[in-house]
Structure formats: C-alpha cells, structure tokens
Design a protein around this motif. Structure first.
Motif, PDB file in Angstrom:
ATOM      1  N   UNK A  70      -8.105  -2.232   9.934  1.00 34.85           N
ATOM      2  CA  UNK A  70      -8.592  -3.370   9.045  1.00 34.85           C
ATOM      3  C   UNK A  70      -8.167  -3.453   7.691  1.00 34.85           C
ATOM      4  N   UNK A  71      -8.478  -4.639   7.197  1.00 37.58           N
ATOM      5  CA  UNK A  71      -8.085  -4.558   5.604  1.00 37.58           C
ATOM      6  C   UNK A  71      -8.565  -3.539   4.615  1.00 37.58           C
ATOM      7  N   UNK A  72      -8.098  -3.457   3.701  1.00 36.59           N
ATOM      8  CA  UNK A  72      -8.550  -2.486   2.472  1.00 36.59           C
ATOM      9  C   UNK A  72      -8.046  -3.136   1.376  1.00 36.59           C
ATOM     10  N   UNK A  73      -8.914  -3.079   0.259  1.00 43.52           N
ATOM     11  CA  UNK A  73      -8.460  -3.647  -1.081  1.00 43.52           C
ATOM     12  C   UNK A  73      -7.762  -2.070  -1.721  1.00 43.52           C
ATOM     13  N   UNK A  74      -6.667  -2.137  -2.149  1.00 45.82           N
ATOM     14  CA  UNK A  74      -5.845  -1.341  -2.679  1.00 45.82           C
ATOM     15  C   UNK A  74      -5.603  -1.602  -4.314  1.00 45.82           C
ATOM     16  N   UNK A  75      -5.363  -0.553  -5.077  1.00 46.12           N
ATOM     17  CA  UNK A  75      -5.083  -0.536  -6.396  1.00 46.12           C
ATOM     18  C   UNK A  75      -3.468  -0.583  -6.271  1.00 46.12           C
ATOM     19  N   UNK A  76      -2.778  -1.409  -7.320  1.00 47.75           N
ATOM     20  CA  UNK A  76      -1.358  -1.411  -7.394  1.00 47.75           C
ATOM     21  C   UNK A  76      -1.039  -1.514  -9.122  1.00 47.75           C
ATOM     22  N   UNK A  77       0.242  -1.352  -9.241  1.00 49.97           N
ATOM     23  CA  UNK A  77       0.753  -1.626 -10.623  1.00 49.97           C
ATOM     24  C   UNK A  77       0.114  -0.850 -11.674  1.00 49.97           C
ATOM     25  N   UNK A  78      -0.653   0.263 -11.508  1.00 46.48           N
ATOM     26  CA  UNK A  78      -1.350   1.054 -12.347  1.00 46.48           C
ATOM     27  C   UNK A  78      -0.268   2.152 -13.126  1.00 46.48           C
TER      28      UNK A  78
END
Length: 79
Positions: A70-78
């Motif tokens: 399934x879809x997950x919200x992930x952090x990026x660009x940190x």
C-alpha cells in the motif's frame, strides 16, 4: 459487499505497484534515505517496506510512495 470492495481495491493497488516496477533491474532502485529529494516515478528500496515507486510529491518534505502493501507517506529532502 464492503469486503469484496476492499479486496478489489487491494488487488488494484497491488497491480498498480507491479506495473510500476515491472521489468526494472534492482540497480534502478535507489536506497531510501530521508536526505534524498525524490520526484514522481522514481524507484526506491526501503529496508522495511521493500521496493516502491514515488506516486506523488506532496510537498518539499513529503512524498507518497506506493509499496506492495500500500501507499505510505514518506519524508524526503531533509538535511
């Protein structure tokens, strides 16, 4: 009826994931790191969730990644 609809949605989601990563060599998947800046369509490999494809960029700090489960919200660009 709800169970059938949920099962159908899960099958559709798995099919979308399979279509997105089909035929991609393992070298096409970047190891996921929070410091990476990702764009839609990029392939990543997460140590816990496995192979995924960025389905959309939510904002400068978040992306939605479609994994097999399934879809997950992930952090990026940190930094």
């Amino acid at each position: 009826a709800r169970e059938a609809q949920a099962a159908r949605a899960e099958r559709d989601q798995t099919a979308a994931w399979e279509h997105a990563i089909a035929g991609q060599p393992s070298s096409a998947f970047k190891p996921y790191r929070i410091s990476l800046t990702l764009g839609a369509g990029e392939l990543i490999h997460h140590p816990k969730f496995g192979d995924g494809v960025v389905s959309k960029v939510i904002d400068r700090g978040k992306v939605e990644v479609l994994f097999k489960d399934g879809p997950r919200t992930m952090a990026h660009g940190q930094t």
